[in-house]
Design a protein around this motif. Structure first.
Motif, PDB file in Angstrom:
ATOM      1  N   GLU A 290     -27.259 -13.993  -7.445  1.00  0.00           N
ATOM      2  CA  GLU A 290     -28.458 -13.174  -7.332  1.00  0.00           C
ATOM      3  C   GLU A 290     -28.687 -12.779  -5.877  1.00  0.00           C
ATOM      4  OE1 GLU A 290     -32.903 -13.229  -9.313  1.00  0.00           O
ATOM      5  OE2 GLU A 290     -32.099 -15.094  -8.502  1.00  0.00           O
TER       6      GLU A 290
ATOM      7  N   HIS B 292     -32.572  -9.390 -15.337  1.00  0.00           N
ATOM      8  CA  HIS B 292     -31.954 -10.500 -14.621  1.00  0.00           C
ATOM      9  C   HIS B 292     -32.162 -11.834 -15.336  1.00  0.00           C
ATOM     10  CE1 HIS B 292     -31.504  -7.719 -11.232  1.00  0.00           C
ATOM     11  NE2 HIS B 292     -32.759  -7.394 -11.412  1.00  0.00           N
TER      12      HIS B 292
ATOM     13  N   ASN C 116     -32.533  -1.060 -10.423  1.00  0.00           N
ATOM     14  CA  ASN C 116     -33.597  -1.914  -9.904  1.00  0.00           C
ATOM     15  C   ASN C 116     -33.617  -1.879  -8.373  1.00  0.00           C
ATOM     16  OD1 ASN C 116     -35.640  -3.711  -9.723  1.00  0.00           O
ATOM     17  ND2 ASN C 116     -34.492  -5.479 -10.457  1.00  0.00           N
TER      18      ASN C 116
ATOM     19  N   HIS D 108     -33.081  -5.724  -5.924  1.00  0.00           N
ATOM     20  CA  HIS D 108     -32.823  -6.961  -6.654  1.00  0.00           C
ATOM     21  C   HIS D 108     -31.588  -6.753  -7.513  1.00  0.00           C
ATOM     22  CE1 HIS D 108     -34.448 -10.311  -9.540  1.00  0.00           C
ATOM     23  NE2 HIS D 108     -33.322 -10.640  -8.918  1.00  0.00           N
TER      24      HIS D 108
ATOM     25  N   SER E 140     -28.228  -8.854  -9.602  1.00  0.00           N
ATOM     26  CA  SER E 140     -27.734 -10.129 -10.121  1.00  0.00           C
ATOM     27  C   SER E 140     -26.458  -9.899 -10.910  1.00  0.00           C
ATOM     28  CB  SER E 140     -28.790 -10.811 -11.003  1.00  0.00           C
ATOM     29  OG  SER E 140     -29.050 -10.025 -12.157  1.00  0.00           O
TER      30      SER E 140
ATOM     31  N   ASN F 121     -36.294  -7.891   0.391  1.00  0.00           N
ATOM     32  CA  ASN F 121     -37.672  -7.434   0.448  1.00  0.00           C
ATOM     33  C   ASN F 121     -37.898  -6.775   1.798  1.00  0.00           C
ATOM     34  OD1 ASN F 121     -40.555  -7.236   0.637  1.00  0.00           O
ATOM     35  ND2 ASN F 121     -40.724  -8.823  -0.926  1.00  0.00           N
TER      36      ASN F 121
ATOM     37  N   GLU G 130     -31.607 -10.682  -3.470  1.00  0.00           N
ATOM     38  CA  GLU G 130     -32.935 -10.099  -3.370  1.00  0.00           C
ATOM     39  C   GLU G 130     -33.210  -9.713  -1.925  1.00  0.00           C
ATOM     40  OE1 GLU G 130     -36.254 -11.640  -6.033  1.00  0.00           O
ATOM     41  OE2 GLU G 130     -34.979 -13.426  -5.908  1.00  0.00           O
TER      42      GLU G 130
END
Length: 298
Positions: free
Chosen positions: A224, A65, A201, A208, A210, A228, A226
């Motif tokens: 991007e 990334h 990924n 994640h 991108s 979690n 993300e």
């Protein structure tokens, strides 16, 4: 009296067998095709089989990334002075002084060594990078090229005089994939953690992703995402990078799903080896504002 039956396209031969009507002559088909602008049947071009280009190697896991992250501006706060010094073709150092209202003033010494084995324009082995601050904390990493497709990396991090983190990576680069084996904070007596990473990924802790696009020499954009799962947090960010070569200026900006807006403006001062940077970040959700100014020499 019954009307005679007329048959079209079929005729009887001498032995009573059925024979198909030959239809129009080939010259007639050619004449009709020329009138309609069509190519003759025998002259139709044949499509060549599609050649699929081989997929390139995605590179190191840590660099997946990087192109997208380089578009986004780095958050700035306070005043920073950076002095870079190239001592030789293999060794260079940097001095950084950072004064911030959020903490005590700090000093960082950054040193980097690159060996003679140059695999590409950005890869030289062995490579040793270290960063130490005024409190004695150290961040260091060593990169080694064991074979043409095999790399090794060691990362160490100390907090003052105590080891905080150490990690060892082994990386194999195939034609169109990269496999990485990571050993983090190993305890030779107790337990150890081993993490296998593929080019996809996505893991148990989240995902994640991108996307990077270079529109032209002046404009670059990055997106991007993300997620979690442990923190139950998801962030979507959009960044852009604008280069103005005639004005020796670079502008970076970002907007994310947390209602954060930020921008950094960099200005080079030729013929002096000096770069000035001014940045500001505003988080509307938490009502926080940060601004900073930096000077880079070298």
């Amino acid at each position: 009296m019954a009307a005679p039956i007329k048959m079209t396209g079929v005729c009887l031969g001498e032995r009573g067998s059925m024979m198909a009507n030959p239809g129009p002559s080939p010259d007639l088909w050619t004449e009709m095709g020329n009138t309609l602008g069509l190519a003759p049947m025998g002259a139709l071009p044949r499509r060549s089989p599609r050649r699929e280009e081989p997929l390139p190697n995605p590179g190191s896991f840590d660099e997946l990334h990087r192109l997208c992250k380089d578009v986004f501006p780095a958050q700035m706060e306070g005043v920073k002075l950076v002095v870079n010094k190239v001592l030789s073709s293999h060794f260079q150092v940097a001095h950084t002084v950072h004064m911030s209202a959020l903490g005590l003033p700090g000093y960082h010494l950054h040193a980097a060594y690159a060996g003679d084995w140059q695999l590409s324009a950005t890869e030289m082995f062995p490579t040793v990078v270290g960063d130490m601050d005024s409190s004695g904390s150290l961040n260091a990493q060593v990169l080694l090229l064991l074979a043409e497709r095999l790399r090794a990396k060691a990362v160490f991090q100390t907090q003052q005089a105590k080891f905080l983190t150490w990690q060892f990576d082994g990386e194999y680069r195939g034609d169109d994939y990269t496999a990485t084996l990571t050993l983090g904070n190993p305890d030779l007596i107790g337990e150890s953690a081993v993490h296998w990473v593929a080019t996809l990924n996505v893991g148990s802790g989240g995902a994640h992703a991108s996307y990077y696009h270079k529109a032209n020499e002046q404009v670059q954009v990055g997106v991007e995402f993300e997620a979690n799962t442990r923190l139950q947090d998801t962030t979507f960010s959009f960044g852009y990078h604008l280069t103005l070569p005639q004005a020796n200026m670079v502008f970076r900006g970002l907007v994310d799903s947390n209602w954060c807006v930020g921008a950094v403006l960099e200005k080079k001062m030729p013929p002096l080896p000096v770069t000035l940077a001014l940045g500001a970040f505003l988080n509307h959700w938490r009502n926080r504002f940060h601004c900073g100014f930096s000077i880079t020499v070298g």
